[in-house]
Design an enzyme around this catalytic site. Structure first.
Site, mmCIF file in Angstrom:
data_model
loop_
_atom_site.group_PDB
_atom_site.id
_atom_site.type_symbol
_atom_site.label_atom_id
_atom_site.label_comp_id
_atom_site.label_asym_id
_atom_site.label_seq_id
_atom_site.Cartn_x
_atom_site.Cartn_y
_atom_site.Cartn_z
ATOM 1 N N ARG A 18 42.916 26.526 14.698
ATOM 2 C CA ARG A 18 43.885 27.304 15.709
ATOM 3 C C ARG A 18 45.062 26.872 16.004
ATOM 4 O O ARG A 18 46.062 27.913 16.376
ATOM 5 C CB ARG A 18 42.651 26.981 17.303
ATOM 6 C CG ARG A 18 40.868 27.195 17.038
ATOM 7 C CD ARG A 18 40.784 27.153 18.698
ATOM 8 N NE ARG A 18 39.523 27.470 18.054
ATOM 9 C CZ ARG A 18 38.932 28.728 17.758
ATOM 10 N NH1 ARG A 18 39.615 29.662 18.631
ATOM 11 N NH2 ARG A 18 37.311 28.443 18.234
ATOM 12 N N MET A 72 40.325 36.595 23.100
ATOM 13 C CA MET A 72 38.916 36.487 22.879
ATOM 14 C C MET A 72 39.571 35.226 21.577
ATOM 15 O O MET A 72 38.290 35.056 20.264
ATOM 16 C CB MET A 72 38.422 37.353 22.251
ATOM 17 C CG MET A 72 37.910 37.688 23.276
ATOM 18 S SD MET A 72 37.080 37.360 25.127
ATOM 19 C CE MET A 72 36.631 38.642 25.731
ATOM 20 N N ASN A 122 45.392 33.432 32.224
ATOM 21 C CA ASN A 122 44.235 34.067 31.863
ATOM 22 C C ASN A 122 43.350 35.031 32.792
ATOM 23 O O ASN A 122 43.232 34.662 34.297
ATOM 24 C CB ASN A 122 43.822 33.181 31.039
ATOM 25 C CG ASN A 122 42.670 34.079 30.561
ATOM 26 O OD1 ASN A 122 42.238 34.874 29.830
ATOM 27 N ND2 ASN A 122 40.997 33.638 30.391
ATOM 28 N N HIS A 171 39.348 36.303 33.652
ATOM 29 C CA HIS A 171 38.271 35.858 33.793
ATOM 30 C C HIS A 171 38.064 37.214 33.972
ATOM 31 O O HIS A 171 37.431 37.051 35.656
ATOM 32 C CB HIS A 171 38.234 34.341 33.579
ATOM 33 C CG HIS A 171 36.586 34.241 33.239
ATOM 34 N ND1 HIS A 171 36.487 33.680 31.863
ATOM 35 C CD2 HIS A 171 35.926 34.366 34.251
ATOM 36 C CE1 HIS A 171 34.866 33.652 32.304
ATOM 37 N NE2 HIS A 171 34.626 33.820 33.095
ATOM 38 N N ASP A 175 38.733 28.139 30.044
ATOM 39 C CA ASP A 175 38.576 29.031 31.350
ATOM 40 C C ASP A 175 38.065 27.657 32.843
ATOM 41 O O ASP A 175 37.695 27.480 33.600
ATOM 42 C CB ASP A 175 37.458 29.665 31.285
ATOM 43 C CG ASP A 175 37.317 30.916 30.557
ATOM 44 O OD1 ASP A 175 38.572 31.432 30.322
ATOM 45 O OD2 ASP A 175 36.158 31.474 30.391
HETATM 46 C C1 GAR Z 1 38.489 41.610 30.492
HETATM 47 O O1 GAR Z 1 37.858 42.131 31.357
HETATM 48 C C2 GAR Z 1 39.131 40.840 30.321
HETATM 49 O O2 GAR Z 1 38.701 39.861 32.688
HETATM 50 C C3 GAR Z 1 38.472 40.006 29.499
HETATM 51 O O3 GAR Z 1 37.920 40.683 28.436
HETATM 52 C C4 GAR Z 1 38.415 42.635 29.156
HETATM 53 C C5 GAR Z 1 39.118 42.430 28.895
HETATM 54 O O4 GAR Z 1 39.049 44.143 28.489
HETATM 55 N N1 GAR Z 1 38.466 38.659 29.190
HETATM 56 C C6 GAR Z 1 37.769 37.577 29.416
HETATM 57 O O5 GAR Z 1 36.333 37.964 28.988
HETATM 58 C C7 GAR Z 1 38.310 36.433 28.943
HETATM 59 N N2 GAR Z 1 37.271 35.101 28.706
HETATM 60 P P1 GAR Z 1 40.837 44.681 28.709
HETATM 61 O O6 GAR Z 1 41.164 44.618 26.524
HETATM 62 O O7 GAR Z 1 40.568 46.153 28.533
HETATM 63 O O8 GAR Z 1 42.241 44.388 29.008
#
Ligand code: GAR
Length: 230
Positions: free
Chosen positions: A67, A92, A115, A117, A159
Site C-alpha cells: 500500500r 475503498m 473520510n 463513513h 475508521d
Molecule cells: C458512501 O456511502 C461512503 O460513505 C462510503 O462509500 C460510499 C461511496 O459513495 N464509504 C465507506 O463505506 C468508507 N468506509 P459515492 O462513491 O457515491 O460517494
C-alpha cells in the site's frame, strides 16, 4: 482569501465527489477540487470529474509491492496540484502512514486526510455501513432504529480517527438497502461539504483526540451531533 485545495480520492460512483464539486461551484465556497484520484479505471466518479473539468489521476493499486508504494506513486503524481487536504469519498483502500505523514497540515497542527463513513465509527468500522444498520451482517444481526453518518480525520487505523461531525439517518420499518442508502447519501451529500467548509475556514482544531469547532467540542448546526474523542 485563497481557497483550500482539495484532492478527492474515489473508487466508485462518486456521488459525494459530485456534492463537493457542486458546493465548490459557488464562488463563495472557501474550497476547490483541484484533482480527483481513483484507484480504479472506468468508474463513474471519473466521468463526473471530466464533466466538471476537474483533472483526474488513475493510479490502480495492482502491481505495487504494498500500500505504501501505491501511495508514494499517488503522492508523486499529486505534487503538481499542491493539494492541502485529501478528502476520501468512497475510496475503498485503507491508507497508510506514508500518505498520512505526507499530507499532514503542520501549520494548523491537523491531520491532512478526512473520510466519510456511513455509520457511527464508534459502533462499526469498515465497508458495508448501511448493511450494518439494517442488521444484514451475520456478526451484527441487530437492525438499528437510526444510524449516524460520520466525518472524521483519518489516522492509521480503520475508521478510528477523531470525529469531526455526525448526522443521523432514521432506519424506517420498510427500508431495504436501496431506500436506506438513498436517504443516507442525501445526508452524506449535505454533511461532507459542510465539514469541508469548516476546515477551509480554519474553524476546526484538534486537541489530543478531541475535535473542536469554533473553540467548542465538535458539533454542527442543524441535525448534526457533537463529535467525540475515541
Ligand atoms: C458512501 O456511502 C461512503 O460513505 C462510503 O462509500 C460510499 C461511496 O459513495 N464509504 C465507506 O463505506 C468508507 N468506509 P459515492 O462513491 O457515491 O460517494
Amino acid at each position: 482569501m485563497a481557497r483550500l485545495r482539495l484532492a478527492v480520492f474515489v473508487s466508485g460512483s462518486g456521488s459525494n465527489l459530485q456534492a463537493i464539486i457542486d458546493c465548490c461551484r459557488d464562488p463563495a465556497c472557501p474550497a476547490e477540487v483541484v484533482v480527483v484520484v481513483s484507484n480504479r479505471a472506468g468508474v463513474y466518479a471519473l466521468e463526473r470529474a471530466a464533466a466538471a473539468g476537474v483533472p483526474a489521476l488513475v493510479v490502480e493499486h495492482r502491481g505495487f509491492m504494498n500500500r505504501g508504494e501505491h501511495e508514494r506513486e499517488i503522492l508523486r503524481r499529486l505534487e503538481p496540484y499542491r493539494p492541502q487536504l485529501v478528502v476520501l469519498a468512497g475510496y475503498m483502500r485503507v491508507v497508510t502512514p506514508v500518505l498520512l505523514e505526507a499530507c499532514r497540515d503542520h501549520r494548523r497542527g491537523l491531520p491532512g486526510v478526512v473520510n466519510i463513513h456511513p455509520a457511527d465509527t464508534r459502533a462499526y468500522q469498515g465497508a458495508h455501513g448501511y448493511e450494518f444498520a439494517l442488521g444484514m451482517l451475520p456478526e451484527h444481526p441487530r437492525r438499528l432504529e437510526q444510524t449516524w453518518i460520520t466525518v472524521h480525520f483519518v489516522d492509521a487505523g480503520v475508521d478510528t480517527g477523531p470525529i469531526i461531525a455526525q448526522a443521523p439517518v432514521p432506519v424506517l420499518p420498510g427500508d431495504d438497502l436501496d431506500t436506506l442508502k438513498q436517504r443516507g447519501l442525501a445526508v452524506e451529500h449535505r454533511l461532507y461539504p459542510e465539514v469541508i467548509r469548516l476546515l477551509a475556514e480554519g474553524r476546526v482544531e484538534l486537541k489530543g483526540k478531541q475535535v473542536f469547532v469554533d473553540g467548542k467540542p465538535a458539533g454542527l448546526a442543524g441535525d448534526a451531533r457533537t463529535g467525540g474523542a475515541k
